[in-house]
Design a protein around this motif. Structure first.
Motif, PDB file in Angstrom:
ATOM      1  N   PRO A  31      88.274  92.708  23.886  1.00 42.17           N
ATOM      2  CA  PRO A  31      87.229  92.026  23.032  1.00 42.17           C
ATOM      3  C   PRO A  31      87.647  90.889  22.102  1.00 42.17           C
ATOM      4  CG  PRO A  31      87.004  94.322  22.589  1.00 42.17           C
ATOM      5  CD  PRO A  31      88.506  94.144  23.311  1.00 42.17           C
ATOM      6  N   ALA A  32      88.751  90.975  21.660  1.00 44.14           N
ATOM      7  CA  ALA A  32      89.182  90.014  20.738  1.00 44.14           C
ATOM      8  C   ALA A  32      89.477  88.738  21.689  1.00 44.14           C
ATOM      9  CB  ALA A  32      90.571  90.665  20.162  1.00 44.14           C
ATOM     10  N   ILE A  33      89.975  88.917  22.802  1.00 49.12           N
ATOM     11  CA  ILE A  33      90.325  87.855  23.781  1.00 49.12           C
ATOM     12  C   ILE A  33      88.852  87.277  24.177  1.00 49.12           C
ATOM     13  CG2 ILE A  33      91.160  87.135  26.117  1.00 49.12           C
ATOM     14  CD1 ILE A  33      93.320  89.160  25.484  1.00 49.12           C
ATOM     15  N   LEU A  34      87.906  87.938  24.496  1.00 48.87           N
ATOM     16  CA  LEU A  34      86.562  87.444  25.025  1.00 48.87           C
ATOM     17  C   LEU A  34      85.788  86.894  24.185  1.00 48.87           C
ATOM     18  CD1 LEU A  34      85.468  90.678  27.281  1.00 48.87           C
ATOM     19  CD2 LEU A  34      86.476  88.486  28.049  1.00 48.87           C
ATOM     20  N   PHE A  45      76.318  88.294  16.145  1.00 49.50           N
ATOM     21  CA  PHE A  45      76.525  89.451  15.303  1.00 49.50           C
ATOM     22  C   PHE A  45      76.642  90.948  15.973  1.00 49.50           C
ATOM     23  CE2 PHE A  45      74.478  92.622  12.590  1.00 49.50           C
ATOM     24  CZ  PHE A  45      75.285  92.722  11.678  1.00 49.50           C
ATOM     25  N   TRP A  46      75.738  91.153  16.703  1.00 45.89           N
ATOM     26  CA  TRP A  46      75.978  92.644  17.333  1.00 45.89           C
ATOM     27  C   TRP A  46      77.233  92.563  18.035  1.00 45.89           C
ATOM     28  CZ3 TRP A  46      73.608  95.971  15.050  1.00 45.89           C
ATOM     29  CH2 TRP A  46      72.270  95.555  14.434  1.00 45.89           C
ATOM     30  N   PRO A  47      77.578  91.570  18.959  1.00 43.55           N
ATOM     31  CA  PRO A  47      78.913  91.903  19.607  1.00 43.55           C
ATOM     32  C   PRO A  47      80.146  92.083  18.683  1.00 43.55           C
ATOM     33  CG  PRO A  47      77.950  90.126  20.839  1.00 43.55           C
ATOM     34  CD  PRO A  47      76.878  90.604  19.411  1.00 43.55           C
ATOM     35  N   ARG A  48      79.945  91.465  17.462  1.00 44.77           N
ATOM     36  CA  ARG A  48      81.212  91.702  16.515  1.00 44.77           C
ATOM     37  C   ARG A  48      80.913  93.138  15.986  1.00 44.77           C
ATOM     38  NH1 ARG A  48      83.306  86.644  13.624  1.00 44.77           N
ATOM     39  NH2 ARG A  48      82.888  85.071  15.298  1.00 44.77           N
ATOM     40  N   VAL A  49      79.769  93.675  15.648  1.00 46.17           N
ATOM     41  CA  VAL A  49      79.591  94.878  15.298  1.00 46.17           C
ATOM     42  C   VAL A  49      80.185  95.760  16.260  1.00 46.17           C
ATOM     43  CG1 VAL A  49      77.747  96.552  14.684  1.00 46.17           C
ATOM     44  CG2 VAL A  49      77.556  94.300  13.729  1.00 46.17           C
ATOM     45  N   ILE A  50      79.678  95.565  17.407  1.00 45.41           N
ATOM     46  CA  ILE A  50      80.221  96.744  18.595  1.00 45.41           C
ATOM     47  C   ILE A  50      81.809  96.603  18.529  1.00 45.41           C
ATOM     48  CG2 ILE A  50      80.352  97.030  21.083  1.00 45.41           C
ATOM     49  CD1 ILE A  50      77.297  96.083  21.189  1.00 45.41           C
ATOM     50  N   ILE A  65      84.196  99.540  17.943  1.00 42.95           N
ATOM     51  CA  ILE A  65      85.472  99.925  18.988  1.00 42.95           C
ATOM     52  C   ILE A  65      86.516  99.861  18.000  1.00 42.95           C
ATOM     53  CG2 ILE A  65      86.873  99.205  21.033  1.00 42.95           C
ATOM     54  CD1 ILE A  65      84.008  98.430  21.985  1.00 42.95           C
ATOM     55  N   PHE A  66      86.921  98.941  17.168  1.00 44.18           N
ATOM     56  CA  PHE A  66      88.282  98.768  16.573  1.00 44.18           C
ATOM     57  C   PHE A  66      88.350 100.111  15.362  1.00 44.18           C
ATOM     58  CE2 PHE A  66      90.436  97.526  12.650  1.00 44.18           C
ATOM     59  CZ  PHE A  66      91.764  97.155  13.086  1.00 44.18           C
ATOM     60  N   ALA A  67      87.303 100.571  14.880  1.00 48.12           N
ATOM     61  CA  ALA A  67      87.246 101.405  13.672  1.00 48.12           C
ATOM     62  C   ALA A  67      87.510 102.676  14.487  1.00 48.12           C
ATOM     63  CB  ALA A  67      85.990 101.527  13.013  1.00 48.12           C
ATOM     64  N   LEU A  68      86.943 102.838  15.659  1.00 43.13           N
ATOM     65  CA  LEU A  68      86.923 104.307  16.557  1.00 43.13           C
ATOM     66  C   LEU A  68      88.394 104.407  16.949  1.00 43.13           C
ATOM     67  CD1 LEU A  68      83.754 104.413  18.471  1.00 43.13           C
ATOM     68  CD2 LEU A  68      84.531 105.813  16.578  1.00 43.13           C
ATOM     69  N   ILE A  69      89.042 103.316  17.588  1.00 51.22           N
ATOM     70  CA  ILE A  69      90.638 103.347  17.995  1.00 51.22           C
ATOM     71  C   ILE A  69      91.562 103.627  16.930  1.00 51.22           C
ATOM     72  CG2 ILE A  69      92.424 101.646  18.891  1.00 51.22           C
ATOM     73  CD1 ILE A  69      90.185 100.474  20.746  1.00 51.22           C
ATOM     74  N   LEU A  70      91.209 102.767  15.640  1.00 52.80           N
ATOM     75  CA  LEU A  70      92.045 103.090  14.485  1.00 52.80           C
ATOM     76  C   LEU A  70      91.765 104.592  14.171  1.00 52.80           C
ATOM     77  CD1 LEU A  70      93.832 101.497  12.434  1.00 52.80           C
ATOM     78  CD2 LEU A  70      92.010 101.377  10.952  1.00 52.80           C
TER      79      LEU A  70
END
Length: 182
Positions: free
Chosen positions: A13-16, A39-44, A48-53
């Protein structure tokens, strides 16, 4: 393998979404996505980042706090056991103190009795010694009186009677000697 997949999900997602924003880009973003903001893609992405973390860090953090809680509980139990041991030692020390106080009272009573017995013995010995001294004094006084009486008698006799006052003839001497011999 799981870590590689999670890392890819984090990086994708960071690359996209790593496209630059220029003033002309906003219209192209709207044409591509049909939205005016991201905004919403950033929230998603953040979710995802928080879940992976959370997936990567949650277990070590849980283990850390679990170990910390167990360590604190162990220290608390150790402190409680030391506190209980100290209380037990205090009770034992108080019991020994009471026992020592009782022994001290017994020793004092025994010492008083011994002192009383010794005082009585000393008093009896003193009375006996005084009686002996009085007897010795009486005997010595009687002896001195007899001695003084002899001296007085000898003095009186020696002063008043002389050999000239006694006339002895042969017949009296023979009678005195024969009485002595018989």
């Amino acid at each position: 393998m799981k870590k590689l997949a999670l890392f890819a999900l984090l990086l994708l997602p960071a690359i996209l979404l790593a496209s630059g924003h220029e003033s002309g880009e906003v219209s192209r973003y709207f044409t591509q996505t049909g939205r005016e903001s991201d905004f919403w893609p950033r929230v998603i992405n953040f979710t995802i980042f928080a879940l992976i973390l959370y997936y990567l860090v949650a277990n070590p953090i849980k283990n850390f706090f679990k170990d910390r809680r167990e360590g604190i509980a162990g220290q608390l139990k150790e402190i409680e056991s030391k506190l209980q041991a100290a209380k037990d030692e205090k009770r034992e020390a108080q019991a020994r103190l009471e026992e020592s106080a009782n022994k001290a009272a017994e020793i004092i009573e025994d010492a008083k009795l011994e002192a009383k017995i010794l005082a009585e013995k000393i008093a009896d010995a003193s009375v006996n010694e005084l009686e002996v001294l009085e007897k010795q004094f009486a005997e010595k006084t009687a002896l001195e009186e007899r001695k003084a009486a002899r001296e007085v008698i000898d003095e009186v006799l020696s002063e008043n009677i002389t050999t000239d006052d006694i006339t002895l003839d042969e017949s009296k001497i023979v009678d005195i000697i024969s009485k002595k011999v018989a």
